[in-house]
Design a protein around this motif. Structure first.
Motif, PDB file in Angstrom:
ATOM      1  N   VAL A 207       0.587  -1.351   0.273  1.00  0.00           N
ATOM      2  CA  VAL A 207       0.233  -0.119  -0.375  1.00  0.00           C
ATOM      3  C   VAL A 207       0.939   1.169   0.092  1.00  0.00           C
ATOM      4  N   ASN A 208       0.415   1.745  -1.049  1.00  0.00           N
ATOM      5  CA  ASN A 208       1.256   3.430  -1.283  1.00  0.00           C
ATOM      6  C   ASN A 208       0.629   4.604   0.033  1.00  0.00           C
ATOM      7  N   PRO A 209       2.094   4.794   0.711  1.00  0.00           N
ATOM      8  CA  PRO A 209       0.803   5.984   1.500  1.00  0.00           C
ATOM      9  C   PRO A 209       1.414   7.608   0.467  1.00  0.00           C
ATOM     10  N   GLY A 210       2.075   7.378  -0.065  1.00  0.00           N
ATOM     11  CA  GLY A 210       2.952   8.720  -0.160  1.00  0.00           C
ATOM     12  C   GLY A 210       2.028   9.140  -1.523  1.00  0.00           C
ATOM     13  N   ALA A 211       2.232  10.670  -2.333  1.00  0.00           N
ATOM     14  CA  ALA A 211       0.537  10.637  -2.694  1.00  0.00           C
ATOM     15  C   ALA A 211       1.067  10.497  -4.474  1.00  0.00           C
ATOM     16  N   GLU A 212       2.364  10.462  -4.897  1.00  0.00           N
ATOM     17  CA  GLU A 212       2.923   8.904  -6.103  1.00  0.00           C
ATOM     18  C   GLU A 212       2.038   8.726  -6.548  1.00  0.00           C
ATOM     19  N   SER A 213       2.198   8.090  -7.101  1.00  0.00           N
ATOM     20  CA  SER A 213       1.883   7.089  -7.419  1.00  0.00           C
ATOM     21  C   SER A 213       2.657   6.318  -8.491  1.00  0.00           C
ATOM     22  N   HIS A 214       2.558   4.185  -7.824  1.00  0.00           N
ATOM     23  CA  HIS A 214       3.042   3.608  -8.068  1.00  0.00           C
ATOM     24  C   HIS A 214       2.710   2.196  -8.756  1.00  0.00           C
ATOM     25  N   GLU A 215       2.942   1.994  -9.748  1.00  0.00           N
ATOM     26  CA  GLU A 215       2.084   1.370 -10.983  1.00  0.00           C
ATOM     27  C   GLU A 215       2.795  -0.480 -11.251  1.00  0.00           C
ATOM     28  N   GLN A 216       4.592  -0.547 -11.372  1.00  0.00           N
ATOM     29  CA  GLN A 216       4.887  -1.127 -11.415  1.00  0.00           C
ATOM     30  C   GLN A 216       5.161  -1.599  -9.832  1.00  0.00           C
ATOM     31  N   PRO A 217       5.434  -3.342 -10.179  1.00  0.00           N
ATOM     32  CA  PRO A 217       5.263  -4.232  -8.644  1.00  0.00           C
ATOM     33  C   PRO A 217       7.010  -3.844  -8.370  1.00  0.00           C
ATOM     34  N   GLU A 228      -6.171   5.361   0.825  1.00  0.00           N
ATOM     35  CA  GLU A 228      -7.372   6.420   1.001  1.00  0.00           C
ATOM     36  C   GLU A 228      -8.472   4.879   0.889  1.00  0.00           C
ATOM     37  N   GLY A 229      -7.971   4.389  -0.200  1.00  0.00           N
ATOM     38  CA  GLY A 229      -8.763   2.670  -0.313  1.00  0.00           C
ATOM     39  C   GLY A 229      -8.183   1.442   0.359  1.00  0.00           C
ATOM     40  N   LEU A 230      -7.882   1.980   1.121  1.00  0.00           N
ATOM     41  CA  LEU A 230      -7.168   0.296   2.616  1.00  0.00           C
ATOM     42  C   LEU A 230      -8.539  -0.285   2.539  1.00  0.00           C
ATOM     43  N   ASP A 231      -9.318   0.542   3.312  1.00  0.00           N
ATOM     44  CA  ASP A 231     -10.929  -0.402   3.995  1.00  0.00           C
ATOM     45  C   ASP A 231     -11.127  -1.119   2.612  1.00  0.00           C
ATOM     46  N   GLU A 232     -11.189  -0.937   1.201  1.00  0.00           N
ATOM     47  CA  GLU A 232     -11.933  -1.535   0.336  1.00  0.00           C
ATOM     48  C   GLU A 232     -11.146  -2.544   0.116  1.00  0.00           C
ATOM     49  N   ILE A 234      -9.041  -4.351   2.060  1.00  0.00           N
ATOM     50  CA  ILE A 234      -8.964  -5.296   3.008  1.00  0.00           C
ATOM     51  C   ILE A 234     -10.091  -5.921   2.856  1.00  0.00           C
ATOM     52  N   GLN A 235     -10.956  -5.902   2.689  1.00  0.00           N
ATOM     53  CA  GLN A 235     -12.250  -5.908   2.852  1.00  0.00           C
ATOM     54  C   GLN A 235     -12.082  -7.367   0.970  1.00  0.00           C
ATOM     55  N   ARG A 236     -11.595  -7.410   0.281  1.00  0.00           N
ATOM     56  CA  ARG A 236     -11.848  -7.438  -0.859  1.00  0.00           C
ATOM     57  C   ARG A 236     -10.792  -8.539  -0.930  1.00  0.00           C
ATOM     58  N   LEU A 237      -9.285  -8.535  -0.068  1.00  0.00           N
ATOM     59  CA  LEU A 237      -8.875  -9.436  -0.209  1.00  0.00           C
ATOM     60  C   LEU A 237      -8.766 -10.453   0.782  1.00  0.00           C
ATOM     61  N   GLY A 238      -9.657 -10.200   1.960  1.00  0.00           N
ATOM     62  CA  GLY A 238      -9.855 -10.766   3.072  1.00  0.00           C
ATOM     63  C   GLY A 238      -8.981 -10.624   3.956  1.00  0.00           C
ATOM     64  N   VAL A 239      -7.777  -9.564   3.985  1.00  0.00           N
ATOM     65  CA  VAL A 239      -6.511  -9.699   4.604  1.00  0.00           C
ATOM     66  C   VAL A 239      -6.709  -9.494   6.698  1.00  0.00           C
ATOM     67  N   GLU A 240      -5.930 -10.371   6.774  1.00  0.00           N
ATOM     68  CA  GLU A 240      -5.940 -10.707   8.273  1.00  0.00           C
ATOM     69  C   GLU A 240      -4.723 -10.176   9.210  1.00  0.00           C
ATOM     70  N   GLU A 241      -3.480  -9.296   8.012  1.00  0.00           N
ATOM     71  CA  GLU A 241      -2.274  -8.237   8.611  1.00  0.00           C
ATOM     72  C   GLU A 241      -1.964  -7.578   7.849  1.00  0.00           C
ATOM     73  N   LEU A 242      -2.275  -6.459   8.422  1.00  0.00           N
ATOM     74  CA  LEU A 242      -1.489  -4.955   8.811  1.00  0.00           C
ATOM     75  C   LEU A 242       0.104  -4.658   8.635  1.00  0.00           C
ATOM     76  N   VAL A 243       0.972  -4.463   7.681  1.00  0.00           N
ATOM     77  CA  VAL A 243       1.871  -4.716   8.582  1.00  0.00           C
ATOM     78  C   VAL A 243       3.260  -3.036   8.039  1.00  0.00           C
ATOM     79  N   LYS A 260      -7.649   3.505  13.372  1.00  0.00           N
ATOM     80  CA  LYS A 260      -8.758   2.644  12.319  1.00  0.00           C
ATOM     81  C   LYS A 260      -9.450   1.622  12.559  1.00  0.00           C
ATOM     82  N   TYR A 261      -7.653   0.899  12.450  1.00  0.00           N
ATOM     83  CA  TYR A 261      -7.398  -0.588  12.408  1.00  0.00           C
ATOM     84  C   TYR A 261      -6.765  -1.098  14.201  1.00  0.00           C
ATOM     85  N   GLY A 262      -6.412  -0.417  14.932  1.00  0.00           N
ATOM     86  CA  GLY A 262      -5.771  -0.511  15.841  1.00  0.00           C
ATOM     87  C   GLY A 262      -6.888  -1.449  16.691  1.00  0.00           C
ATOM     88  N   MET A 263      -7.688  -1.243  17.218  1.00  0.00           N
ATOM     89  CA  MET A 263      -8.241  -1.868  17.602  1.00  0.00           C
ATOM     90  C   MET A 263      -9.888  -3.428  16.685  1.00  0.00           C
TER      91      MET A 263
END
Length: 313
Positions: A207-217, A228-232, A234-243, A260-263
């Protein structure tokens, strides 16, 4: 979202992701951690029982001259003790967190918990003997029981952990994860977690926290979006861990993520110290006047972890 194969990962991603998808379709996958805990309980039950029986043989039946051989034990008395000891020791194991997911498959930490749990159980038995003088338990039997219970329980858990590592290559016991960050620290974390059999993390992307866009892996992992799209995601991928790669975020961004996610119950939030890529001896967190401070260890293993590793080796 599919990832391309990369040398940073020991397994071809497409092949392993296919195994993960197949594993999720089985009835076992949703209950895999429950089944593993049940396997641990059964294993601990059998190993503690075996330790008590071995101790009885060594103390009373082997004829070793260091013991008082004129003592005639009551088999019924020791069988009664076994019926009491086994569930009591399993209860102590549970109190020490030996069936909690966060304490399992964690290397020497799990074995140190086993050591302290068995030692505590033995101490409680000795204390009970002082409270009830009419209860006479052979000290040799008790000490041998403690030694073998630790060795057998730790060995059985080691074998079970080895089995879990093999199952991870087939898609089991993997936690879907995202790395928050797209800098050098995030790349290093991706490499470190690339060995799925040991990390237990199925890193799906960054997940890129900066304003610039990264398209390349990055290191073969796609950048799935921004904060800004982290909630989506997490739901779409069924994420259990955020590192979190802490050096990639500002202080305000870190605070927002923790709010948002600590609790959340089904989401584990973990933060890199930002130093692991240059410090190989490990870190230790200690509170001083209520403030958590990070201490740099002088060696890779210290204290009881070093003793336990020496014993296991």
């Amino acid at each position: 979202m599919r990832l391309s194969g990369t040398s940073a990962y020991p397994f071809e991603y497409e092949a392993v992701q296919g195994k993960i998808d197949a594993a999720k379709k089985t009835a076992v996958h949703p209950y895999q951690w429950l089944l593993y805990r049940l396997a641990l309980i059964v294993s601990d039950f059998l190993m503690v029982g075996a330790a008590l029986r071995i101790a009885y043989f060594i103390r009373f039946e082997s004829g070793i001259p260091i013991f008082r051989l004129e003592v005639v034990p009551s088999l019924d008395f020791y069988l009664t003790l076994v019926y009491i000891f086994i569930p009591a020791w399993l209860l102590v194991f549970a109190l020490f967190g030996l069936y909690k997911r966060e304490n399992l498959l964690g290397g020497t930490t799990e074995y140190s918990h086993v050591f302290y749990a068995t030692f505590t159980a033995m101490t409680l038995v000795i204390f009970a003997g002082f409270l009830g003088p009419e209860i006479v338990i052979a000290r040799g039997w008790l000490l041998i029981s403690w030694a073998f219970s630790f060795l057998l329980v730790a060995s059985a858990r080691f074998l079970l952990r080895s089995g879990v590592r093999r199952l991870r290559t087939h898609g089991y016991f993997l936690s879907p994860a995202l790395i928050i960050g797209a800098n050098e620290e995030a790349r290093l974390l991706a490499e470190q977690f690339g060995d799925w059999a040991f990390s237990g993390l199925n890193v799906l992307g960054l997940v890129n926290p900066g304003a610039e866009s990264h398209e390349q892996p990055i290191k073969g992992l796609p950048v799935v979006g921004g904060l800004e799209g982290l909630d989506e995601q997490i739901q779409r991928l069924g994420v259990e861990e955020l590192v979190i790669a802490s050096s990639a975020l500002t202080r305000d961004q870190l605070l927002d993520i923790f709010r948002k996610y600590g609790m959340q119950d089904h989401l584990h939030l973990r933060m890199s110290s930002g130093l692991y890529e240059i410090i190989t001896t490990g870190l230790e967190v200690k509170e001083v006047a209520g403030v958590p401070l990070v201490k740099v260890n002088k060696s890779r293993l210290t204290g009881m972890d070093q003793v336990l590793k020496t014993i296991l080796d």
